[in-house]
Design a protein around this motif. Sequence first.
Motif, mmCIF file in Angstrom:
data_model
loop_
_atom_site.group_PDB
_atom_site.id
_atom_site.type_symbol
_atom_site.label_atom_id
_atom_site.label_comp_id
_atom_site.label_asym_id
_atom_site.label_seq_id
_atom_site.Cartn_x
_atom_site.Cartn_y
_atom_site.Cartn_z
ATOM 1 N N CYS A 1 62.266 -26.964 -16.907
ATOM 2 C CA CYS A 1 62.863 -26.515 -15.647
ATOM 3 C C CYS A 1 64.369 -26.766 -15.687
ATOM 4 O O CYS A 1 64.810 -27.887 -15.953
ATOM 5 N N HIS A 2 65.162 -25.728 -15.389
ATOM 6 C CA HIS A 2 66.615 -25.896 -15.414
ATOM 7 C C HIS A 2 67.128 -26.660 -14.200
ATOM 8 O O HIS A 2 68.290 -27.051 -14.144
ATOM 9 N N GLN A 3 66.258 -26.898 -13.213
ATOM 10 C CA GLN A 3 66.677 -27.604 -12.002
ATOM 11 C C GLN A 3 66.430 -29.105 -12.106
ATOM 12 O O GLN A 3 67.317 -29.909 -11.825
ATOM 13 N N CYS A 4 65.220 -29.499 -12.506
ATOM 14 C CA CYS A 4 64.881 -30.930 -12.539
ATOM 15 C C CYS A 4 64.592 -31.444 -13.947
ATOM 16 O O CYS A 4 64.509 -32.653 -14.153
ATOM 17 N N GLY A 5 64.400 -30.547 -14.928
ATOM 18 C CA GLY A 5 64.194 -30.973 -16.298
ATOM 19 C C GLY A 5 62.757 -31.219 -16.695
ATOM 20 O O GLY A 5 62.480 -31.569 -17.849
ATOM 21 N N GLN A 6 61.812 -31.049 -15.772
ATOM 22 C CA GLN A 6 60.407 -31.311 -16.127
ATOM 23 C C GLN A 6 59.885 -30.238 -17.064
ATOM 24 O O GLN A 6 60.165 -29.049 -16.915
ATOM 25 N N LYS A 7 59.077 -30.671 -18.042
ATOM 26 C CA LYS A 7 58.492 -29.740 -19.004
ATOM 27 C C LYS A 7 57.384 -28.931 -18.349
ATOM 28 O O LYS A 7 56.629 -29.436 -17.512
ATOM 29 N N LEU B 1 56.141 -27.263 -11.370
ATOM 30 C CA LEU B 1 55.207 -28.032 -10.553
ATOM 31 C C LEU B 1 55.876 -29.201 -9.846
ATOM 32 O O LEU B 1 55.318 -29.739 -8.881
ATOM 33 N N ASN B 2 57.063 -29.591 -10.308
ATOM 34 C CA ASN B 2 57.741 -30.746 -9.718
ATOM 35 C C ASN B 2 58.637 -30.348 -8.544
ATOM 36 O O ASN B 2 58.596 -30.974 -7.489
ATOM 37 N N CYS B 3 59.470 -29.296 -8.738
ATOM 38 C CA CYS B 3 60.436 -28.943 -7.683
ATOM 39 C C CYS B 3 60.271 -27.530 -7.153
ATOM 40 O O CYS B 3 60.956 -27.148 -6.192
ATOM 41 N N GLY B 4 59.399 -26.718 -7.763
ATOM 42 C CA GLY B 4 59.134 -25.380 -7.259
ATOM 43 C C GLY B 4 60.104 -24.313 -7.720
ATOM 44 O O GLY B 4 60.006 -23.160 -7.289
ATOM 45 N N THR B 5 61.046 -24.649 -8.603
ATOM 46 C CA THR B 5 62.017 -23.680 -9.099
ATOM 47 C C THR B 5 61.345 -22.702 -10.066
ATOM 48 O O THR B 5 60.486 -23.096 -10.852
ATOM 49 N N LYS B 6 61.754 -21.424 -9.997
ATOM 50 C CA LYS B 6 61.195 -20.421 -10.916
ATOM 51 C C LYS B 6 61.593 -20.780 -12.343
ATOM 52 O O LYS B 6 62.767 -21.034 -12.635
ATOM 53 N N LEU B 7 60.624 -20.794 -13.233
ATOM 54 C CA LEU B 7 60.855 -21.221 -14.605
ATOM 55 C C LEU B 7 61.385 -20.081 -15.467
ATOM 56 O O LEU B 7 60.954 -18.934 -15.328
ATOM 57 N N GLU B 8 62.307 -20.431 -16.345
ATOM 58 C CA GLU B 8 62.872 -19.463 -17.277
ATOM 59 C C GLU B 8 62.723 -19.915 -18.726
ATOM 60 O O GLU B 8 63.221 -19.254 -19.636
ATOM 61 N N GLY B 9 62.057 -21.029 -18.932
ATOM 62 C CA GLY B 9 61.865 -21.557 -20.275
ATOM 63 C C GLY B 9 60.862 -22.688 -20.259
ATOM 64 O O GLY B 9 60.128 -22.888 -19.283
ATOM 65 N N THR B 10 60.834 -23.445 -21.340
ATOM 66 C CA THR B 10 59.863 -24.533 -21.456
ATOM 67 C C THR B 10 60.173 -25.665 -20.489
ATOM 68 O O THR B 10 59.271 -26.342 -19.990
#
Length: 327
Positions: free
Chosen positions: A39-45, A28-37
């Motif tokens: 975000c591997h891009q920005c770190g948001q839960k 929801l923060n940067c729009g990156t496809k999530l692969e876990g709890t």
Amino acid sequence: MEESFAEGEAFIEAERNTKKPHPNQFCLNCGTKLEGTYCHQCGQKDIPRRQVIGDLVSNFIEAFTNFDGKFLRTTRYLFLKPGFLAIEYNKGKRETYFHPVRMYTFASFLFFLLFVILPDGDNEAVNAELSKEEKQQLDSLKKTGMTFSMMKVPYKTLTEYDSIQQTLPEGQQDGWWERLKTRKAIEISNKYKSDGKGLVKNFMSFFTENFSTALFFLMPFFALVLKLLYSRRDFFYAEHLVFTIYYYNFFYLAGALMMIFDLIPYVEVLSVFIGFWIFFYLLFAMKRMYAQGWGKTIAKFFIFNFLFFNLVLIAIIVMLLFAVMTL
């Protein structure tokens, strides 16, 4: 109205439960496809976009406890294991401990806030022990001795000084530095006249307000001296700078504790121990960080103190000059 609100809460709760453990496909923060709890891009839960009260409180408590636990753990290592946090940071362990720059912001703010708002316990204790006659004598000295006799110049106005200079032969006129000092002395003399107390007050106010800035600008030089002392060791300048920031953090937090302990009866002795620890802390931090023998470490510790002390003196002189120019 209440029924529709309850239905909305129930819908959000059902949506949250059906999408566990990953409520969203994209961050929801940067729009990156999530692969876990996280975000591997920005770190948001990965949490639901719309939250019920229970989610909001839970996330708030989690964020607070993570901050509180990380800060306390970092502070414990900072005080009890000199140099350890810098080693950990340079190894790449950046998330385990509170970030050094964030801690610097908090520690320096706390130190200078207490420095400004807390009363001077030592001066109050001394004044309380003085007799009435001694206090009168002290006040008299302050009024007469702080009038800055050095500001008594033989010229009353700038116009008078400039006129006299123009009448002198070119070789006898003041140089640019002497002219600058004299003109400033005339300005200060006319502004404060016999109000030496006001002069001292404004002077000390400027010094206090800008001392934190001076310490901040000395930080790169602190790291530079370490870089010179350990030029043969495999350390980047940035790694010396990390070590410096952690030492500043310790210095500010320890100094804040000293100011607090000085005001608490029967606890003042702790500030003495903290003062000794502040002095020797750098020695132990250098020993752990750079892993040299005690002989070399002690020698470099005293060399460092000598060099950095001279840098501090230069900074104070520059501050004094700026203070005089702004009076």
